[in-house]
Design an enzyme around this catalytic site. Sequence first.
Site, PDB file in Angstrom:
ATOM      1  CG  HIS A 133       5.861  -4.825   1.713  1.00  5.57           C
ATOM      2  ND1 HIS A 133       7.068  -4.613   1.091  1.00  5.57           N
ATOM      3  CD2 HIS A 133       5.588  -3.691   2.412  1.00  5.57           C
ATOM      4  CE1 HIS A 133       7.515  -3.405   1.394  1.00  5.57           C
ATOM      5  NE2 HIS A 133       6.647  -2.825   2.204  1.00  5.57           N
ATOM      6  CB  CYS A 149       5.719  -1.097   5.165  1.00  3.09           C
ATOM      7  SG  CYS A 149       4.172  -0.384   4.584  1.00  3.09           S
TER       8      CYS A 149
END
Length: 174
Positions: A133, A149
């Site tokens: 992201h 992440c």
Amino acid sequence: MPRRFVARGLALAGLTLALALLGRPAAARDVVGMPDARYRPGTIVIRTGERRLYYVVAPGEAIRYTIAVGKAGKQWRGVKYVEEMQVDPAWSPPAEVKRDNPRLPDVIPGGSPRNPMGARVIGLGPGGEYAIHGTNMPKTVGTAASYGCFRMHNGDVIDLYARVQMGTPVVVLP
């Protein structure tokens, strides 16, 4: 229209463009050789030790992006697949993050400057626990900063998002 107004207009337009370019982080992507021929075009290869993400575009060639990876103890390796893609995603902190930061709200709306997902999310599965992201904290890109992440500059995640498809394989290596 008098020339002085045209000249001022052009100067103002140039200044506006220069200021807009200065406010954006430099693109952290390069086209590089990919010596490992195992990976087919369209595959994402993440090398956590390098803090780099490679999007394979042709045999032996990839686009390289600088990323943030998981903190010590939060890194992982394996193969996942793109199972979700969202523009300006809302974010609900996972239980572990909420435990460590109990003051976080249950949901941070998409587009909010407090939303850690940035401009795009490429969700990985099965399981949906991890994602690639953007970030609204660009200084963290290139560091070990997340709960597992992979963070990218917003401009870079927008570029990658336009290249990937649902089902794209994501290979995470040490």
